[in-house]
Write a protein that holds these residues in place. Structure first.
Motif: not given
Length: 103
Positions: A24-49
């Motif tokens: 895997p190629r990864t990086h650790v999100a922090e600050g505003e990037e982490l906030d944005r990615r968490l918001a995106e993840k809520v939407v992604e998981e809601a769509r999966e539900f």
């Protein structure tokens, strides 16, 4: 064969991928990037539900919400109080009311 994802994943996913023999190629999100990615993840998981109606997808949504609460330094009790306040003010969703239009 490379596959692109560019999304927030559970902490152990890179380890699981390595165990399967891939890299895997990864990086650790922090600050505003982490906030944005968490918001995106809520939407992604809601769509999966929405697509599956599986309780397991609700568990994923709760896990993401938990991470947001940690970042915001808010506990579940405070969130539940907000839920109760909104329900007292505007009701809940148990009755299944669908607003079709306002004339």
């Amino acid at each position: 064969m490379s596959r692109e994802y560019d999304k927030l994943v559970r902490d152990e996913i890179p380890h699981i991928i390595r165990e399967s023999g891939e890299s895997p190629r990864t990086h650790v999100a922090e600050g505003e990037e982490l906030d944005r990615r968490l918001a995106e993840k809520v939407v992604e998981e809601a769509r999966e539900f929405e697509a599956s109606h599986r309780i397991e997808e609700l568990a994923d949504i709760v896990a993401v919400i938990d991470a947001v609460l940690v970042r915001e330094e808010v506990d579940w009790e405070t969130l539940r109080e907000l839920v109760s306040e909104k329900a007292a003010e505007r009701g809940g969703f148990e009755d299944g009311v669908v607003l079709e239009r306002v004339e």
